[in-house]
Design a protein around this motif. Structure first.
Motif, PDB file in Angstrom:
ATOM      1  N   MET A   1      -7.444  46.740 -37.513  1.00  0.00           N
ATOM      2  CA  MET A   1      -7.697  45.306 -37.709  1.00  0.00           C
ATOM      3  C   MET A   1      -7.274  44.859 -39.107  1.00  0.00           C
ATOM      4  N   THR A   2      -7.539  45.708 -40.099  1.00  0.00           N
ATOM      5  CA  THR A   2      -7.154  45.359 -41.474  1.00  0.00           C
ATOM      6  C   THR A   2      -5.643  45.209 -41.579  1.00  0.00           C
ATOM      7  N   ALA A   3      -4.916  46.170 -40.986  1.00  0.00           N
ATOM      8  CA  ALA A   3      -3.449  46.100 -41.044  1.00  0.00           C
ATOM      9  C   ALA A   3      -2.960  44.831 -40.358  1.00  0.00           C
ATOM     10  N   ILE A   4      -3.588  44.470 -39.221  1.00  0.00           N
ATOM     11  CA  ILE A   4      -3.146  43.291 -38.482  1.00  0.00           C
ATOM     12  C   ILE A   4      -3.463  42.024 -39.281  1.00  0.00           C
ATOM     13  N   ALA A   5      -4.648  42.016 -39.909  1.00  0.00           N
ATOM     14  CA  ALA A   5      -5.017  40.842 -40.705  1.00  0.00           C
ATOM     15  C   ALA A   5      -4.031  40.643 -41.854  1.00  0.00           C
ATOM     16  N   MET A   6      -3.588  41.765 -42.470  1.00  0.00           N
ATOM     17  CA  MET A   6      -2.608  41.660 -43.553  1.00  0.00           C
ATOM     18  C   MET A   6      -1.304  41.075 -43.036  1.00  0.00           C
ATOM     19  N   ALA A   7      -0.884  41.486 -41.829  1.00  0.00           N
ATOM     20  CA  ALA A   7       0.360  40.953 -41.261  1.00  0.00           C
ATOM     21  C   ALA A   7       0.205  39.451 -40.999  1.00  0.00           C
ATOM     22  N   PHE A   8      -0.988  39.028 -40.528  1.00  0.00           N
ATOM     23  CA  PHE A   8      -1.209  37.603 -40.290  1.00  0.00           C
ATOM     24  C   PHE A   8      -1.160  36.830 -41.613  1.00  0.00           C
ATOM     25  N   ILE A   9      -1.750  37.391 -42.669  1.00  0.00           N
ATOM     26  CA  ILE A   9      -1.706  36.715 -43.976  1.00  0.00           C
ATOM     27  C   ILE A   9      -0.256  36.550 -44.422  1.00  0.00           C
ATOM     28  N   SER A  10       0.540  37.593 -44.194  1.00  0.00           N
ATOM     29  CA  SER A  10       1.949  37.522 -44.555  1.00  0.00           C
ATOM     30  C   SER A  10       2.622  36.372 -43.808  1.00  0.00           C
ATOM     31  N   TRP A  11       2.308  36.223 -42.507  1.00  0.00           N
ATOM     32  CA  TRP A  11       2.915  35.144 -41.722  1.00  0.00           C
ATOM     33  C   TRP A  11       2.442  33.787 -42.220  1.00  0.00           C
ATOM     34  N   PHE A  12       1.150  33.667 -42.544  1.00  0.00           N
ATOM     35  CA  PHE A  12       0.634  32.372 -43.014  1.00  0.00           C
ATOM     36  C   PHE A  12       1.266  31.993 -44.351  1.00  0.00           C
ATOM     37  N   ALA A  13       1.563  32.990 -45.203  1.00  0.00           N
ATOM     38  CA  ALA A  13       2.238  32.675 -46.465  1.00  0.00           C
ATOM     39  C   ALA A  13       3.698  32.341 -46.238  1.00  0.00           C
ATOM     40  N   LEU A  14       4.257  32.836 -45.116  1.00  0.00           N
ATOM     41  CA  LEU A  14       5.671  32.582 -44.847  1.00  0.00           C
ATOM     42  C   LEU A  14       5.890  31.164 -44.321  1.00  0.00           C
ATOM     43  N   ALA A  15       4.919  30.642 -43.558  1.00  0.00           N
ATOM     44  CA  ALA A  15       5.110  29.336 -42.912  1.00  0.00           C
ATOM     45  C   ALA A  15       5.449  28.225 -43.915  1.00  0.00           C
ATOM     46  N   PRO A  16       4.709  28.061 -45.037  1.00  0.00           N
ATOM     47  CA  PRO A  16       5.111  27.000 -45.975  1.00  0.00           C
ATOM     48  C   PRO A  16       6.477  27.240 -46.593  1.00  0.00           C
ATOM     49  N   SER A  17       6.825  28.514 -46.887  1.00  0.00           N
ATOM     50  CA  SER A  17       8.157  28.798 -47.427  1.00  0.00           C
ATOM     51  C   SER A  17       9.223  28.302 -46.471  1.00  0.00           C
ATOM     52  N   PHE A  18       9.053  28.651 -45.175  1.00  0.00           N
ATOM     53  CA  PHE A  18      10.042  28.227 -44.186  1.00  0.00           C
ATOM     54  C   PHE A  18      10.121  26.713 -44.111  1.00  0.00           C
ATOM     55  N   LEU A  19       8.948  26.053 -44.023  1.00  0.00           N
ATOM     56  CA  LEU A  19       8.944  24.602 -43.827  1.00  0.00           C
ATOM     57  C   LEU A  19       9.582  23.888 -45.014  1.00  0.00           C
ATOM     58  N   PHE A  20       9.223  24.290 -46.244  1.00  0.00           N
ATOM     59  CA  PHE A  20       9.801  23.631 -47.416  1.00  0.00           C
ATOM     60  C   PHE A  20      11.316  23.793 -47.444  1.00  0.00           C
ATOM     61  N   ASN A  21      11.786  25.054 -47.237  1.00  0.00           N
ATOM     62  CA  ASN A  21      13.220  25.292 -47.296  1.00  0.00           C
ATOM     63  C   ASN A  21      13.939  24.527 -46.197  1.00  0.00           C
ATOM     64  N   PHE A  22      13.324  24.502 -44.992  1.00  0.00           N
ATOM     65  CA  PHE A  22      13.974  23.820 -43.870  1.00  0.00           C
ATOM     66  C   PHE A  22      14.058  22.322 -44.132  1.00  0.00           C
ATOM     67  N   VAL A  23      12.978  21.742 -44.690  1.00  0.00           N
ATOM     68  CA  VAL A  23      12.991  20.314 -45.014  1.00  0.00           C
ATOM     69  C   VAL A  23      14.070  20.022 -46.056  1.00  0.00           C
ATOM     70  N   LEU A  24      14.210  20.909 -47.046  1.00  0.00           N
ATOM     71  CA  LEU A  24      15.236  20.689 -48.072  1.00  0.00           C
ATOM     72  C   LEU A  24      16.633  20.794 -47.470  1.00  0.00           C
TER      73      LEU A  24
END
Lengths: 188, 188
Positions: free
Chosen positions: A154-177
């Motif tokens: 569960m800890t490993a999976i939670a870390m992967a989810f955190i990684s995805w949640f941190a990735l979403a704003p990066s993607f959205l900002f870059n895509f908007v630009l």
């Protein structure tokens, strides 16, 4: 009368609506990149958060030792490795751009960043979800989940989810630009 | 002298740089919505494909009868139901807009469509991946997977993936239109 004719024959040219400053972005583009997009301190922070949580996910999952028995867990390690390498590489690019004080507002670079973010993000999310489904199933079978094994999954999976949640704003900002820069190039 | 004074005191207002045609989009916005975005025949087709494949996923998964034993499969049915309702509702909106020949290029509507697509898409993808992980695990245990049970799980999961793949272009087109419209509003 001569003065009066001159004013009607030679009307003053309409001044441009706004003075173009050197280095000012074209209309429709943000004056400054928003924090979190490419080439900003917020962007570096997001990238490092993604890389660190992906690395933590790999470390915790690999420490369980039984991950090769489950294809979903092996897939999680593969996807998190790709995520970690991608985020670390971009963090270095961002830091370099900050150090040499160059803007990363380049259409081709931003497009590559967006596509890469989309691909690695989809892989990380799918691997985390697949591992989550597997963990919930084997958690019912207490013989497999001896000790705190399932808690470590569960800890490993939670870390992967955190990684995805941190990735979403990066993607959205870059895509908007990307989209705004491309639209300002098409605009007359 | 009186005439000369009037021309200098009341200069002619600078004409707008380009004539605004009735119904013409602002600069930076596509002349016509691309096929696949809101309010086009391609968009209706994509929405119907999403709704039909999500409905097929629910039907196949529900027909197995054992889905309540696995939380991932119940989650797949819930996510596919939400996906089916959302896509059907938007298909009706698109068809209505086509019938009354009205454009759906409305910033607020497109924003709501994009956010809804993001949420339902993430749910559908995560449910499909979780079910995939579970199916691969229980496929190894042949006692559970009697007959063609696992093949039916796989079919339901494949349908959910098709629904997600049809959702991705809908989301991207709508999101691009939101950003370009918003950028053209900000532009001077």
């Amino acid at each position: 009368m001569l003065v009066s004719r001159q004013t009607t024959v030679h009307p003053v040219a309409a001044p441009p609506l706004q003075v173009e400053l050197a280095g000012a972005p074209p209309p429709g583009v943000w004056m400054n990149s928003p924090q979190g997009s490419a080439g900003t301190l917020g962007g570096v922070g997001l990238r490092l958060l993604q890389a660190l949580s992906a690395a933590a996910s790999i470390a915790v999952m690999a420490s369980t030792g039984v991950f090769p028995s489950f294809s979903a867990f092996s897939y999680l390690i593969a996807a998190a490795s790709l995520q970690c390498l991608w985020s670390l590489a971009l963090a270095f690019v961002y830091i370099y751009a900050l150090l040499v004080k160059r803007s990363l507002l380049n259409l081709r670079a931003m497009f590559i960043f967006s596509v890469g973010d989309w691909i690695t993000g989809t892989l990380t999310l799918s691997a985390a979800c697949a591992s989550m489904g597997v963990t919930i199933v084997i958690d019912n079978d207490k013989k497999i989940c001896a000790g705190n094994l399932c808690a470590r999954f569960m800890t490993a999976i939670a870390m992967a989810f955190i990684s995805w949640f941190a990735l979403a704003p990066s993607f959205l900002f870059n895509f908007v630009l990307v989209v705004t820069t491309f639209a300002s190039l098409l605009a007359p």
